[in-house]
Design a protein around this motif. Sequence first.
Motif, short mmCIF file in Angstrom:
data_model
loop_
_atom_site.label_atom_id
_atom_site.label_comp_id
_atom_site.label_asym_id
_atom_site.label_seq_id
_atom_site.Cartn_x
_atom_site.Cartn_y
_atom_site.Cartn_z
N TYR A 45 0.84 -1.19 0.00
CA TYR A 45 0.00 0.00 0.00
C TYR A 45 0.88 1.25 0.00
N GLN A 51 0.70 5.24 1.29
CA GLN A 51 -0.06 6.15 2.13
C GLN A 51 0.54 7.55 2.07
N GLY A 66 -1.62 12.35 5.53
CA GLY A 66 -2.99 12.71 5.85
C GLY A 66 -4.05 11.89 5.16
N GLN A 67 -3.65 10.83 4.49
CA GLN A 67 -4.60 9.99 3.75
C GLN A 67 -4.60 8.56 4.27
N GLY A 68 -5.58 7.78 3.82
CA GLY A 68 -5.60 6.37 4.13
C GLY A 68 -4.71 5.61 3.15
N PRO A 69 -4.38 4.37 3.47
CA PRO A 69 -3.55 3.57 2.55
C PRO A 69 -4.27 3.31 1.23
N PHE A 85 -4.21 0.90 -2.16
CA PHE A 85 -3.74 -0.39 -2.63
C PHE A 85 -2.81 -0.24 -3.83
N LEU A 142 3.57 0.88 2.80
CA LEU A 142 3.23 -0.12 3.80
C LEU A 142 3.13 -1.50 3.16
N LEU A 145 -9.22 4.17 10.78
CA LEU A 145 -9.47 3.87 9.36
C LEU A 145 -10.54 2.80 9.24
N GLY A 188 -10.73 4.00 3.82
CA GLY A 188 -11.14 5.39 3.83
C GLY A 188 -9.94 6.26 4.16
#
Lengths: 118, 111
Positions: free
Chosen positions: A35, A37, A40-43, A45, A91, B88, B102
């Motif tokens: 992943y 990231q 400030g964001q989510g992972p 894919f 990640l 998350l 998210g």
Amino acid sequence: GAGVSQSPRYKVAKRGQDVALRCDPISGHVSLFWYQQALGQGPEFLTYFQNEAQLDKSGLPSDRFFAERPEGSVSTLKIQRTQQEDSAVYLCASSPLWRTASTNEKLFFGSGTQLSVL
Amino acid sequence: TQLLEQSPQFLSIQEGENLTVYCNSSSVFSSLQWYRQEPGEGPVLLVTVVTGGEVKKLKRLTFQFGDARKDSSLHITAAQTGDTGLYLCAGLNTGGFKTIFGAGTRLFVKA
């Protein structure tokens, strides 16, 4: 090892350099995910391996990104000719189960490699 | 493409307060997960909810999966400074292998 291990922990690269990020999953884990990231964001894919087979690479942003897991254990994510927009935490996660269309098992994450491209 | 939207993006509260964070989608998910991520670490799974309407409790944390399996909430009672982190939600992309996340809710609990 006891958990997913990623190295290096931090990597600073000059724009245009190639980098290689390593992931040692938990021993015996079949599934391995990468992943990205951003701050400030989510992972997001990138790619999925089931043993040595790369079954989904739909998240790789460009052909500069390449991942491999030749013996079904350690995986390497390679980024060629790095750009500033590649700066992020990368990640790796593993799971003991085969991923199917209906299972959403627990993923075990490493601490990540923070890549900074200058 | 399935999306998971989380709200609020950021939450700063005093220790002892209660809070709820939300995860919403226009798509149906077979299950949703909640992870917590601390600075410099990878996400750690808190819970998986599978059945529409399901409620799961983990000490002071209560997780609920919407009846239509399109949304979920996380409620924390009497927040503690140790609850600080990025929360998350995650779901399995239909027909594929990817778990999608998210953008997260960043929680800061002040002493």
